[in-house]
Design a protein around this motif. Structure first.
Motif, PDB file in Angstrom:
ATOM      1  N   GLY A 141      20.540  32.835 -25.239  1.00  0.00           N
ATOM      2  CA  GLY A 141      20.349  33.153 -26.650  1.00  0.00           C
ATOM      3  C   GLY A 141      21.054  34.440 -27.035  1.00  0.00           C
ATOM      4  N   MET A 142      21.065  35.427 -26.133  1.00  0.00           N
ATOM      5  CA  MET A 142      21.783  36.668 -26.383  1.00  0.00           C
ATOM      6  C   MET A 142      23.283  36.403 -26.491  1.00  0.00           C
ATOM      7  N   PHE A 143      23.791  35.534 -25.623  1.00  0.00           N
ATOM      8  CA  PHE A 143      25.204  35.153 -25.674  1.00  0.00           C
ATOM      9  C   PHE A 143      25.543  34.561 -27.042  1.00  0.00           C
ATOM     10  N   MET A 144      24.740  33.597 -27.494  1.00  0.00           N
ATOM     11  CA  MET A 144      24.993  32.945 -28.774  1.00  0.00           C
ATOM     12  C   MET A 144      24.813  33.909 -29.944  1.00  0.00           C
ATOM     13  N   SER A 145      23.760  34.722 -29.889  1.00  0.00           N
ATOM     14  CA  SER A 145      23.476  35.636 -31.005  1.00  0.00           C
ATOM     15  C   SER A 145      24.559  36.692 -31.155  1.00  0.00           C
ATOM     16  N   ARG A 146      25.035  37.223 -30.047  1.00  0.00           N
ATOM     17  CA  ARG A 146      26.103  38.220 -30.130  1.00  0.00           C
ATOM     18  C   ARG A 146      27.380  37.585 -30.655  1.00  0.00           C
ATOM     19  N   TRP A 147      27.621  36.349 -30.255  1.00  0.00           N
ATOM     20  CA  TRP A 147      28.775  35.615 -30.748  1.00  0.00           C
ATOM     21  C   TRP A 147      28.737  35.541 -32.274  1.00  0.00           C
ATOM     22  N   ILE A 148      27.551  35.192 -32.801  1.00  0.00           N
ATOM     23  CA  ILE A 148      27.395  35.086 -34.254  1.00  0.00           C
ATOM     24  C   ILE A 148      27.491  36.458 -34.913  1.00  0.00           C
ATOM     25  N   HIS A 149      26.883  37.455 -34.295  1.00  0.00           N
ATOM     26  CA  HIS A 149      26.874  38.801 -34.884  1.00  0.00           C
ATOM     27  C   HIS A 149      28.286  39.362 -34.996  1.00  0.00           C
ATOM     28  N   VAL A 150      29.115  39.103 -33.994  1.00  0.00           N
ATOM     29  CA  VAL A 150      30.506  39.555 -34.058  1.00  0.00           C
ATOM     30  C   VAL A 150      31.205  38.934 -35.258  1.00  0.00           C
ATOM     31  N   CYS A 180      17.357  38.678 -37.576  1.00  0.00           N
ATOM     32  CA  CYS A 180      17.565  37.442 -38.344  1.00  0.00           C
ATOM     33  C   CYS A 180      18.404  36.439 -37.554  1.00  0.00           C
ATOM     34  N   ILE A 181      19.423  36.931 -36.868  1.00  0.00           N
ATOM     35  CA  ILE A 181      20.283  36.039 -36.086  1.00  0.00           C
ATOM     36  C   ILE A 181      19.506  35.431 -34.921  1.00  0.00           C
ATOM     37  N   THR A 182      18.781  36.270 -34.162  1.00  0.00           N
ATOM     38  CA  THR A 182      18.047  35.745 -33.008  1.00  0.00           C
ATOM     39  C   THR A 182      16.935  34.797 -33.436  1.00  0.00           C
ATOM     40  N   ILE A 219       6.794  33.542 -29.014  1.00  0.00           N
ATOM     41  CA  ILE A 219       6.761  34.376 -27.807  1.00  0.00           C
ATOM     42  C   ILE A 219       8.134  34.971 -27.511  1.00  0.00           C
ATOM     43  N   LEU A 220       9.198  34.225 -27.790  1.00  0.00           N
ATOM     44  CA  LEU A 220      10.546  34.664 -27.442  1.00  0.00           C
ATOM     45  C   LEU A 220      11.078  35.764 -28.347  1.00  0.00           C
ATOM     46  N   MET A 221      10.514  35.936 -29.534  1.00  0.00           N
ATOM     47  CA  MET A 221      11.129  36.845 -30.491  1.00  0.00           C
ATOM     48  C   MET A 221      11.142  38.300 -30.020  1.00  0.00           C
ATOM     49  N   ALA A 222      10.140  38.730 -29.290  1.00  0.00           N
ATOM     50  CA  ALA A 222      10.145  40.123 -28.824  1.00  0.00           C
ATOM     51  C   ALA A 222      11.259  40.380 -27.803  1.00  0.00           C
ATOM     52  N   PRO A 223      11.345  39.613 -26.705  1.00  0.00           N
ATOM     53  CA  PRO A 223      12.442  39.883 -25.757  1.00  0.00           C
ATOM     54  C   PRO A 223      13.824  39.594 -26.330  1.00  0.00           C
ATOM     55  N   MET A 224      13.919  38.722 -27.326  1.00  0.00           N
ATOM     56  CA  MET A 224      15.222  38.415 -27.905  1.00  0.00           C
ATOM     57  C   MET A 224      15.834  39.601 -28.650  1.00  0.00           C
ATOM     58  N   GLN A 225      15.063  40.680 -28.848  1.00  0.00           N
ATOM     59  CA  GLN A 225      15.618  41.848 -29.528  1.00  0.00           C
ATOM     60  C   GLN A 225      16.444  42.732 -28.593  1.00  0.00           C
ATOM     61  N   LEU A 226      16.449  42.420 -27.307  1.00  0.00           N
ATOM     62  CA  LEU A 226      17.376  43.098 -26.395  1.00  0.00           C
ATOM     63  C   LEU A 226      18.796  42.715 -26.785  1.00  0.00           C
ATOM     64  N   ARG A 227      19.739  43.654 -26.617  1.00  0.00           N
ATOM     65  CA  ARG A 227      21.069  43.442 -27.193  1.00  0.00           C
ATOM     66  C   ARG A 227      22.185  43.288 -26.163  1.00  0.00           C
ATOM     67  N   THR A 228      21.942  43.677 -24.917  1.00  0.00           N
ATOM     68  CA  THR A 228      22.982  43.566 -23.890  1.00  0.00           C
ATOM     69  C   THR A 228      22.409  42.907 -22.646  1.00  0.00           C
ATOM     70  N   PHE A 229      23.294  42.292 -21.862  1.00  0.00           N
ATOM     71  CA  PHE A 229      22.849  41.670 -20.621  1.00  0.00           C
ATOM     72  C   PHE A 229      22.276  42.713 -19.662  1.00  0.00           C
ATOM     73  N   THR A 230      22.871  43.897 -19.667  1.00  0.00           N
ATOM     74  CA  THR A 230      22.402  44.940 -18.760  1.00  0.00           C
ATOM     75  C   THR A 230      20.950  45.307 -19.036  1.00  0.00           C
ATOM     76  N   SER A 231      20.535  45.257 -20.294  1.00  0.00           N
ATOM     77  CA  SER A 231      19.166  45.635 -20.647  1.00  0.00           C
ATOM     78  C   SER A 231      18.133  44.634 -20.156  1.00  0.00           C
ATOM     79  N   THR A 232      18.582  43.470 -19.684  1.00  0.00           N
ATOM     80  CA  THR A 232      17.643  42.463 -19.197  1.00  0.00           C
ATOM     81  C   THR A 232      17.445  42.534 -17.685  1.00  0.00           C
ATOM     82  N   THR A 233      18.011  43.540 -17.020  1.00  0.00           N
ATOM     83  CA  THR A 233      18.015  43.566 -15.558  1.00  0.00           C
ATOM     84  C   THR A 233      16.603  43.485 -14.978  1.00  0.00           C
ATOM     85  N   THR A 234      15.673  44.281 -15.502  1.00  0.00           N
ATOM     86  CA  THR A 234      14.308  44.263 -14.977  1.00  0.00           C
ATOM     87  C   THR A 234      13.665  42.896 -15.150  1.00  0.00           C
ATOM     88  N   LEU A 235      13.823  42.311 -16.319  1.00  0.00           N
ATOM     89  CA  LEU A 235      13.287  40.964 -16.547  1.00  0.00           C
ATOM     90  C   LEU A 235      13.910  39.960 -15.581  1.00  0.00           C
TER      91      LEU A 235
END
Length: 526
Positions: free
Chosen positions: A387-396, A417-419, A234-250
């Motif tokens: 998860g976005m925090f951790m994934s971006r950390w790894i992606h960097v 793949c990272i998320t 279930i989490l894989m779809a929302p985990m494709q958001l890439r910035t904190f700002t993009s999660t505002t509505t959620l």
């Protein structure tokens, strides 16, 4: 499935301990410390430097001072013109360079109102549902005092980070800022503590989401590990958001879902809870409160109010980061009001018999399903942010040049793949390690360091401290208080380990669930 099979109250030791492992980490890394210093020009042994560099992945280890030493010129290369996270805000610097950002910096377009909503979604987590137990430990006086005092204390340490960052607007993480003010070795120590907090928090959130999903469909007989796999999918779809700002509505819907779930629980507690016996009735001053009990309650509130590990990342997404203090205009009334409503209402009606997880006060039926489903949604959004925090950390770390690329298929594939790996590993660790809750307890005490100690130390080594000498004593006192909370959290976790060793059934609820954590709130208090 009977309710008792899965509806197990929160283990409140988790609330008091998320940070004991830090003492070992600090001790082991400090051996190779170079004595601090600021700006990144100091030296550490090569292997240690590489290790700490891999941890502080948000940092540019080649700061401006290091890049200008002439090492490159001696090799026949042009000096580096890249932007460092530790480039200071200085009018004498090239203006064109100061307008540039590090290549991995996120888009700076968020308003302070959007950031406030994101902080509420992450900080006001499941811990609010376990605050009544913390109040029951210390009574009316202690509970109300902690409710009112811990918020301004957490705001103060958050503003210490904001003030220390002002000379270094390109510092994207707490690790970056630690390097710019204290030094590389300390930055690595901060990275270890943040990594431990986030990684265990992700596992705990996933298990809590699995518990809530199982509660929603309590008549379906399935293992929590199976529910956990469903959560991963279930989490894989929302985990494709890439910035904190993009999660505002959620995040807005997340706050609404939490309020409704809490409202349902409060109604049932207020109308159906029997009058407690004199022994269990609410008291002004709790009897027999020792130091571990008191600081365990303190750590619950510290955790419930704090989101310091990600504040620098949020500032870096703001169009006007100087407006960051305004987020507490929204967060303050919301957090203090909501926490007071839940904690004091539940304790006032149930006394010491208050449910460890207030949703458990709702009887099985439609209301119970709705409340659990709303909690499930709330936890998924909280997992998304961490998860976005951790994934971006790894992606960097693995692909800094593509971390902000929204168009290429390769960047999207890397992020997926990272998320997916982060989410799946969280499930594997949480469901395959016996007594995972005790690991959370140890790492939980780390949050006292992240919230109270690290911000104080970063500020004490910043340039501003030279102009505010009178404030040094106050900051040092806050740091000492944070160390106390951490130490007693470690002690409480060790006591829990000792007790668990002599209870063969603890943490092993049968073959199906023997390696899972069933306690709903995962963290020592968020």
């Amino acid at each position: 499935m009977a309710r008792d099979d899965f509806d197990i109250g929160v283990n409140n030791n988790i609330v008091s301990s998320i940070g004991s492992s830090s003492g070992i980490v600090v001790g082991s890394l400090a051996v190779s410390s170079d004595g601090g210093g600021g700006g990144g020009g100091e030296r550490t042994p090569l292997l240690v430097e590489r290790f700490l560099g891999s941890l502080s992945i948000g940092s540019h280890w080649q700061s401006s001072s290091h890049a200008s030493t002439g090492d490159e010129a001696s090799l026949g290369h042009e000096p580096s013109s890249s932007v460092s996270c530790c480039d200071p805000r200085d009018d004498e610097l090239d203006a064109s360079k100061m307008k540039r950002k590090p290549e991995h910096a996120p888009p700076a377009e968020a308003t302070w109102q959007q950031i406030a909503v994101v902080i509420i979604a992450e900080v006001v987590g499941v811990g609010v549902l376990s605050l009544p137990v913390a109040v029951a430990k210390v009574g009316w006086f202690g509970g109300v005092t902690l409710l009112l005092l811990m918020f301004p204390l957490n705001v103060y340490t958050a503003l210490l980070l904001w003030r220390a960052r002002r000379p270094f607007p390109n510092a994207i993480s707490m690790m970056d800022l630690s390097q710019c003010t204290v030094g590389r070795t300390f930055s690595g120590i901060v990275a270890v503590s943040v990594f431990a907090k986030v990684s265990t928090g992700l596992g705990a959130y996933l298990l809590t989401a699995a518990h809530a999903l199982a509660g929603t469909f309590y008549d379906v007989d399935a293992c929590l590990s199976t529910w956990g796999l469903a959560v991963v999918v279930i989490l894989m779809a929302p985990m494709q958001l890439r910035t904190f700002t993009s999660t505002t509505t959620l995040c807005i819907w997340n706050a609404f879902a939490l309020l409704v779930a809490i409202g349902i629980a409060i109604v049932y507690i207020s109308t159906t809870t029997p009058t407690p016996t004199p022994e269990m009735a609410p008291v002004m001053f709790a009897k027999g409160v020792d130091a571990p009990t008191f600081f365990g309650a303190v750590s619950t509130f510290v955790y419930a109010y704090g989101g310091h590990y990600m504040y620098l990342e949020l500032m870096s997404e703001m169009a006007e980061p100087e407006h960051f203090p305004r987020v507490f205009w929204i967060n303050g009334p919301f957090q203090v009001g909501l926490y007071s409503l839940v904690a004091l209402t539940a304790y006032g009606h149930a006394g010491k018999g208050v449910p460890a997880f207030v949703i458990d006060a709702i009887p099985l039926g439609a209301s119970y399903r709705i409340a659990q489903l709303l909690v499930f949604f709330h936890i998924c959004v909280s997992f998304l942010i961490q998860g976005m925090f951790m994934s971006r950390w790894i992606h960097v770390t693995v692909s800094k040049s593509r971390v902000n690329d929204r168009t290429s298929w390769r960047a999207s594939l890397e992020w997926f793949c990272i998320t997916f790996t982060v989410t799946l590993v969280s499930w594997v660790l949480a469901t395959s390690i016996p007594f995972f809750d005790l690991i959370i307890q140890f790492c939980g005490a780390l949050y006292a360091l992240i919230t109270l100690v690290w911000p104080g130390l970063i500020w004490l080594f910043s340039a501003e401290t030279r102009r505010r000498r009178g404030e040094r004593a106050l900051v040092a006192l806050v740091c000492a208080f944070g160390v106390l909370v951490c130490c007693f959290g470690v002690y409480d976790a060790l006591v829990s380990v000792s007790a668990r060793r002599h209870d063969p059934d603890a943490g092993n609820g049968g073959e199906c669930r023997k390696l899972t954590l069933l306690s709903p709130p995962p963290l020592p208090a968020t």
